[in-house]
Design a protein around this motif. Structure first.
Motif, PDB file in Angstrom:
ATOM      1  N   ALA A  48      67.042  35.744  -4.425  1.00 58.52           N
ATOM      2  CA  ALA A  48      67.700  34.851  -3.471  1.00 58.52           C
ATOM      3  C   ALA A  48      66.711  34.392  -2.390  1.00 58.52           C
ATOM      4  CB  ALA A  48      68.897  35.547  -2.831  1.00 58.52           C
ATOM      5  N   VAL A  49      65.898  35.304  -1.902  1.00 68.16           N
ATOM      6  CA  VAL A  49      64.910  34.950  -0.876  1.00 68.16           C
ATOM      7  C   VAL A  49      63.912  33.948  -1.451  1.00 68.16           C
ATOM      8  CG1 VAL A  49      63.076  35.804   0.631  1.00 68.16           C
ATOM      9  CG2 VAL A  49      65.156  37.160   0.316  1.00 68.16           C
ATOM     10  N   ARG A  50      63.432  34.202  -2.661  1.00 72.71           N
ATOM     11  CA  ARG A  50      62.466  33.305  -3.301  1.00 72.71           C
ATOM     12  C   ARG A  50      63.051  31.900  -3.452  1.00 72.71           C
ATOM     13  NH1 ARG A  50      60.755  30.943  -7.699  1.00 72.71           N
ATOM     14  NH2 ARG A  50      58.607  31.051  -8.378  1.00 72.71           N
ATOM     15  N   GLN A  51      64.287  31.829  -3.889  1.00 72.18           N
ATOM     16  CA  GLN A  51      64.934  30.527  -4.059  1.00 72.18           C
ATOM     17  C   GLN A  51      65.083  29.811  -2.724  1.00 72.18           C
ATOM     18  OE1 GLN A  51      68.317  30.086  -6.774  1.00 72.18           O
ATOM     19  NE2 GLN A  51      69.398  29.144  -5.054  1.00 72.18           N
ATOM     20  N   LYS A  52      65.433  30.552  -1.678  1.00 66.01           N
ATOM     21  CA  LYS A  52      65.582  29.948  -0.354  1.00 66.01           C
ATOM     22  C   LYS A  52      64.250  29.397   0.157  1.00 66.01           C
ATOM     23  CE  LYS A  52      69.534  32.608   1.251  1.00 66.01           C
ATOM     24  NZ  LYS A  52      70.428  31.694   1.952  1.00 66.01           N
ATOM     25  N   VAL A  53      63.162  30.160  -0.041  1.00 63.72           N
ATOM     26  CA  VAL A  53      61.845  29.701   0.407  1.00 63.72           C
ATOM     27  C   VAL A  53      61.467  28.410  -0.304  1.00 63.72           C
ATOM     28  CG1 VAL A  53      59.366  30.218   0.392  1.00 63.72           C
ATOM     29  CG2 VAL A  53      60.993  31.977   1.089  1.00 63.72           C
ATOM     30  N   LYS A  54      61.600  28.389  -1.616  1.00 59.99           N
ATOM     31  CA  LYS A  54      61.227  27.196  -2.387  1.00 59.99           C
ATOM     32  C   LYS A  54      62.094  25.996  -2.007  1.00 59.99           C
ATOM     33  CE  LYS A  54      60.068  25.474  -6.876  1.00 59.99           C
ATOM     34  NZ  LYS A  54      59.517  25.811  -8.142  1.00 59.99           N
ATOM     35  N   THR A  55      63.381  26.211  -1.872  1.00 64.58           N
ATOM     36  CA  THR A  55      64.291  25.129  -1.510  1.00 64.58           C
ATOM     37  C   THR A  55      63.952  24.562  -0.134  1.00 64.58           C
ATOM     38  OG1 THR A  55      66.051  26.086  -2.847  1.00 64.58           O
ATOM     39  CG2 THR A  55      66.725  24.519  -1.161  1.00 64.58           C
ATOM     40  N   ARG A  56      63.663  25.437   0.815  1.00 67.70           N
ATOM     41  CA  ARG A  56      63.331  24.977   2.162  1.00 67.70           C
ATOM     42  C   ARG A  56      62.016  24.211   2.194  1.00 67.70           C
ATOM     43  NH1 ARG A  56      65.347  27.329   6.964  1.00 67.70           N
ATOM     44  NH2 ARG A  56      63.189  27.562   7.640  1.00 67.70           N
ATOM     45  N   LEU A  57      61.036  24.621   1.375  1.00 65.75           N
ATOM     46  CA  LEU A  57      59.767  23.897   1.324  1.00 65.75           C
ATOM     47  C   LEU A  57      59.932  22.504   0.732  1.00 65.75           C
ATOM     48  CD1 LEU A  57      57.199  26.625   0.230  1.00 65.75           C
ATOM     49  CD2 LEU A  57      57.259  25.395   2.404  1.00 65.75           C
ATOM     50  N   GLN A  58      60.868  22.334  -0.173  1.00 71.87           N
ATOM     51  CA  GLN A  58      61.085  21.046  -0.819  1.00 71.87           C
ATOM     52  C   GLN A  58      62.011  20.130  -0.019  1.00 71.87           C
ATOM     53  OE1 GLN A  58      62.603  22.447  -4.568  1.00 71.87           O
ATOM     54  NE2 GLN A  58      60.589  22.385  -5.514  1.00 71.87           N
ATOM     55  N   MET A  59      62.635  20.645   1.014  1.00 72.31           N
ATOM     56  CA  MET A  59      63.626  19.883   1.758  1.00 72.31           C
ATOM     57  C   MET A  59      62.978  18.922   2.761  1.00 72.31           C
ATOM     58  SD  MET A  59      66.828  21.361   3.972  1.00 72.31           S
ATOM     59  CE  MET A  59      67.244  22.483   2.665  1.00 72.31           C
ATOM     60  N   PHE A  60      63.429  17.693   2.741  1.00 75.34           N
ATOM     61  CA  PHE A  60      62.975  16.688   3.694  1.00 75.34           C
ATOM     62  C   PHE A  60      63.747  16.851   5.002  1.00 75.34           C
ATOM     63  CE2 PHE A  60      61.459  14.927  -0.159  1.00 75.34           C
ATOM     64  CZ  PHE A  60      60.449  14.043   0.150  1.00 75.34           C
ATOM     65  N   LEU A  61      63.102  16.560   6.116  1.00 77.00           N
ATOM     66  CA  LEU A  61      63.748  16.613   7.420  1.00 77.00           C
ATOM     67  C   LEU A  61      64.951  15.672   7.425  1.00 77.00           C
ATOM     68  CD1 LEU A  61      63.612  17.685  10.350  1.00 77.00           C
ATOM     69  CD2 LEU A  61      62.282  15.657  10.898  1.00 77.00           C
ATOM     70  N   GLY A  62      66.094  16.162   7.848  1.00 76.47           N
ATOM     71  CA  GLY A  62      67.312  15.365   7.914  1.00 76.47           C
ATOM     72  C   GLY A  62      68.045  15.244   6.594  1.00 76.47           C
ATOM     73  N   ASP A  63      67.597  15.969   5.576  1.00 77.79           N
ATOM     74  CA  ASP A  63      68.179  15.876   4.239  1.00 77.79           C
ATOM     75  C   ASP A  63      69.517  16.610   4.119  1.00 77.79           C
ATOM     76  OD1 ASP A  63      67.927  14.851   1.668  1.00 77.79           O
ATOM     77  OD2 ASP A  63      66.910  16.627   0.898  1.00 77.79           O
ATOM     78  N   TRP A  64      69.699  17.670   4.901  1.00 79.09           N
ATOM     79  CA  TRP A  64      70.912  18.474   4.791  1.00 79.09           C
ATOM     80  C   TRP A  64      71.912  18.019   5.849  1.00 79.09           C
ATOM     81  CZ3 TRP A  64      71.851  24.076   6.612  1.00 79.09           C
ATOM     82  CH2 TRP A  64      73.003  24.587   6.013  1.00 79.09           C
ATOM     83  N   PHE A  65      73.060  17.568   5.409  1.00 82.47           N
ATOM     84  CA  PHE A  65      74.028  16.971   6.326  1.00 82.47           C
ATOM     85  C   PHE A  65      74.589  17.955   7.351  1.00 82.47           C
ATOM     86  CE2 PHE A  65      76.595  18.683   2.953  1.00 82.47           C
ATOM     87  CZ  PHE A  65      77.779  19.071   3.550  1.00 82.47           C
TER      88      PHE A  65
END
Length: 115
Positions: free
Chosen positions: A27-44
């Motif tokens: 779960a931690v690994r998935q969260k790290v990868k997801t956060r690195l791929q996330m663009f600023l303002g992408d999550w509503f």
């Protein structure tokens, strides 16, 4: 820690009961990868989460700022205890930046993630 698993297209998985969830180090690994791929303002739900990839890629000092933001992003991820190694490669022709990080999580596991 528990989070919904994502598939190879980064879409949430459904229909497999508890198998649709990642726990502990996964779960931690998935969260790290997801956060690195996330663009600023992408999550509503929180427009301040993510890395400003677009603005920074257009600036001349983009590498320094993006790498600093990426390190901060990893260290601020729930479940990450320490960032042990951080490397990157940059292709100037395609302007592609690849980040690789090795970190230790709260479960004592050392993991590597690439984004």
């Amino acid at each position: 820690m528990r989070t919904r698993r994502v598939d190879s297209n980064n879409d949430w998985t459904f229909g497999a009961g508890r198998q649709s969830y990642a726990t502990q180090s996964e779960a931690v690994r998935q969260k790290v990868k997801t956060r690195l791929q996330m663009f600023l303002g992408d999550w509503f739900l929180d427009q301040a989460v993510g890395i400003d990839w677009i603005t920074e890629m257009a600036s001349r000092n983009m590498t320094t700022k993006i790498l600093s933001d990426a390190r901060y992003c990893i260290l601020q991820t729930a479940g990450v205890r320490s960032l042990d190694k951080f490397t990157y490669t940059q292709e100037s022709k395609t302007r592609k930046l690849s980040i690789s990080a090795i970190y230790t999580d709260i479960y004592g596991q050392t993991n590597e993630v690439t984004a």
